[in-house]
Design an enzyme around this catalytic site. Structure first.
Site, PDB file in Angstrom:
ATOM      1  N   THR A 128     142.826 -35.616   1.927  1.00 52.01           N
ATOM      2  CA  THR A 128     142.710 -36.853   1.158  1.00 52.01           C
ATOM      3  C   THR A 128     144.087 -37.177   0.617  1.00 52.01           C
ATOM      4  O   THR A 128     144.652 -36.412  -0.157  1.00 52.01           O
ATOM      5  CB  THR A 128     141.715 -36.694  -0.003  1.00 52.01           C
ATOM      6  N   GLU A 157     138.021 -37.245   5.825  1.00 51.05           N
ATOM      7  CA  GLU A 157     136.732 -36.557   5.890  1.00 51.05           C
ATOM      8  C   GLU A 157     135.785 -37.148   4.863  1.00 51.05           C
ATOM      9  O   GLU A 157     136.200 -37.584   3.798  1.00 51.05           O
ATOM     10  CB  GLU A 157     136.913 -35.049   5.672  1.00 51.05           C
ATOM     11  N   ALA A 219     138.266 -45.196  -2.041  1.00 47.80           N
ATOM     12  CA  ALA A 219     137.266 -46.130  -2.567  1.00 47.80           C
ATOM     13  C   ALA A 219     135.860 -45.544  -2.476  1.00 47.80           C
ATOM     14  O   ALA A 219     135.060 -45.672  -3.411  1.00 47.80           O
ATOM     15  CB  ALA A 219     137.337 -47.459  -1.804  1.00 47.80           C
ATOM     16  N   LEU A 224     131.153 -43.436  -5.455  1.00 48.33           N
ATOM     17  CA  LEU A 224     130.135 -42.406  -5.667  1.00 48.33           C
ATOM     18  C   LEU A 224     130.241 -41.814  -7.071  1.00 48.33           C
ATOM     19  O   LEU A 224     129.237 -41.633  -7.766  1.00 48.33           O
ATOM     20  CB  LEU A 224     130.276 -41.305  -4.613  1.00 48.33           C
ATOM     21  N   CYS A 273     137.362 -33.607  -4.811  1.00 51.09           N
ATOM     22  CA  CYS A 273     137.748 -34.980  -4.454  1.00 51.09           C
ATOM     23  C   CYS A 273     137.581 -36.019  -5.552  1.00 51.09           C
ATOM     24  O   CYS A 273     138.482 -36.819  -5.777  1.00 51.09           O
ATOM     25  CB  CYS A 273     136.957 -35.431  -3.221  1.00 51.09           C
ATOM     26  N   PHE A 335     130.422 -26.121  -8.489  1.00 48.85           N
ATOM     27  CA  PHE A 335     130.228 -27.497  -8.946  1.00 48.85           C
ATOM     28  C   PHE A 335     128.928 -28.119  -8.424  1.00 48.85           C
ATOM     29  O   PHE A 335     128.461 -29.126  -8.945  1.00 48.85           O
ATOM     30  CB  PHE A 335     131.442 -28.364  -8.585  1.00 48.85           C
ATOM     31  N   ARG A 449     121.266 -29.654 -15.356  1.00 48.82           N
ATOM     32  CA  ARG A 449     121.024 -30.200 -14.022  1.00 48.82           C
ATOM     33  C   ARG A 449     119.604 -30.721 -13.840  1.00 48.82           C
ATOM     34  O   ARG A 449     119.219 -31.102 -12.735  1.00 48.82           O
ATOM     35  CB  ARG A 449     121.304 -29.107 -12.964  1.00 48.82           C
TER      36      ARG A 449
END
Length: 482
Positions: A128, A157, A219, A224, A273, A335, A449
């Site tokens: 990235t 990716e 983007a 997301l 990311c 994560f 969670r």
């Protein structure tokens, strides 16, 4: 035989090359990395990363048309296509500190490719990277080409850790960016397209110019992450009003224009990311004189930080405003489930917040090694919003106050509170009556969670906090202030 070499055997390079080798038996694929332990692991029965289905793919191809090697220059020199999948962390000092991507590894890789190449090559960005990186790499290769032709492609990716193999085998889209205005660029695009066409339908292979491809990756991740921060902001309002965030997200997700994905409230997003790419986007906006756009995207990360601090504050305030000397069980450190990756995991910030209040932490995660957990908690963390400053828990404090164990029941025994920070499936089916019986009272459950049955646990006797759900009467009397 087409020869592919991938520089970097991490979470992107390893799985991507394994699937290419599986689907293209006539192509020779070599993954190279300077890390001897990493390559040794790729050649063993214990791969360096955990990803469902990856073991099977690697074992089918390894030694046939898939190889892992530390001989970087040798394999780059003979390759027709070189994928570059090296780390691009956020800069922690200098120009753009806290936001810009650090391209040190990328530049080093490009110079090495230029030095060792004796034949024309297609060089593919797989990391990235910020917009215009391809142009910079192109300049390095062109000015050191020695008459060799290099074509630069962007092939970002779009893998989700935990489902990477499935994502690679059946991708939503494959994006290839190149110099569409030149014959050489078009030929390079077609060459890479032909590789993917072995298993990806033609209509899912999208070809763009370089800059569109690079920006599309940033983007997509920003959009997301924005959805997660949006639902997390609503979770705070749900708690304040008595609404149920699960019901709200379900209702919102039924709108066909919105859809249900990435609307699960949690303690926050993590991974390699989302934060890095948004900060990169912020930096690009600032450099192009768009401060309002930059501030918009900054807020996505600020809500993520707020959600983590809100979780810690809720926990501490609920336990008589102190966790000093108290034993807190941490269930999950990665994560997300089905990965051992801890990069930017919310667990780091939550654990640090508790350690600052002098809690004793007992941590269990089914895939994250003890050494990684201890390293993550003791490594200074760069504060993206305050360039030059770091958040640091000393190694001595971590060693004295943190214990890593190998099972949920061991972690929760004699714990004053339980924090679920990763949505591993096994945490849904634990014997919580047994766990409750082995805890001092009052016994607390802080579900970051939303994986437990809140009413069932309350009937057992737990004081339960589940993000975005109606608050336990006990918690209403002790509001969290972030």
């Amino acid at each position: 035989m087409v020869k592919i070499c991938c520089i970097g055997g991490g979470y992107v390079g390893g799985p991507t090359m394994a699937v290419i080798a599986l689907k293209c038996p006539s192509v020779e694929v070599v993954v190279v990395d300077i890390s001897v332990p990493r390559i040794t692991a790729w050649n063993s029965n214990k791969l360096p990363i955990y990803e469902p289905g990856l073991d099977e793919v690697v074992k089918k191809c390894r030694g046939k048309n898939l190889f892992f090697s530390n001989e970087v220059e040798k394999n780059v020199a003979v390759a027709d296509i070189v994928f570059v999948s090296v780390n691009t962390p956020t800069k922690t000092s200098g120009l753009g500190a806290g936001k810009a991507a650090d391209l040190t590894y990328w530049e080093s890789a490009a110079r090495m490719i230029a030095d060792v190449s004796k034949s024309s090559k297609i060089v593919v960005e797989k990391s990235t990277v910020p917009v215009k990186t391809a142009e910079a790499i192109e300049k390095i290769l062109t000015h050191n080409s020695k008459g060799i032709e290099f074509q630069i492609l962007s092939n970002p990716e779009f893998l989700a850790e935990g489902t990477a193999v499935t994502d690679l085998l059946n991708p939503d889209r494959v994006l290839i960016g190149g110099r569409q205005e030149t014959p050489g660029g078009l030929k390079a695009i077609q060459t890479l397209k032909d590789i993917y066409a072995h298993w990806v339908p033609q209509e899912r292979i999208l070809c763009t110019n370089l800059w569109s491809s690079e920006l599309s990756k940033l983007a997509a991740n920003a959009f997301l992450a924005q959805r997660i921060s949006s639902v997390n902001s609503i979770s705070a309002l749900c708690e304040a009003t008595g609404a149920n965030v699960t019901q709200v997200s379900y209702a919102v997700g039924k709108d066909s224009r919105i859809g249900p994905k990435f609307l699960n409230a949690s303690v926050g997003f993590g991974g390699s990311c989302f934060q890095k790419d948004i900060l990169n986007l912020v930096y690009i906006c600032e450099c192009n004189g768009l401060p309002e756009v930059a501030n918009y995207w900054k807020q996505v990360i600020k809500i993520n930080d707020y959600q983590k601090s809100r979780f810690v504050n809720r926990l501490v305030s609920s336990m008589f405003n102190t966790v000093s000397g108290k034993k807190i069980a941490i269930l999950g450190f990665s994560f997300k489930k089905d990965t051992g990756d801890t990069r930017e995991t919310p667990a780091i910030d939550v654990c640090r917040g508790l350690l600052l209040d002098k809690a004793h932490l007992i941590i269990y995660d089914p895939q994250v090694p003890e050494a990684q957990i201890m390293k993550d908690l003791s490594t200074p963390k760069f504060d993206w919003d305050k360039p030059g400053s770091t958040i640091h828990i000393t190694e001595d404090v971590v060693n004295q106050s943190v214990k890593v164990v190998h099972g949920a029941y061991e972690a929760t025994k004699d714990a004053h509170a339980i924090c679920i920070l990763t949505e591993w499936d096994e945490f849904k089916s634990l014997d919580y009556q047994k766990i409750y019986d082995n805890m001092p009272k009052p016994a607390y459950m802080f579900d970051g969670r939303n994986v437990v049955d809140v009413e069932k646990l309350r009937k057992i006797g737990f004081i339960v906090y589940s993000i975005g759900k109606p608050l336990d009467p006990w918690l209403k009397d002790m509001p969290a202030i972030a």
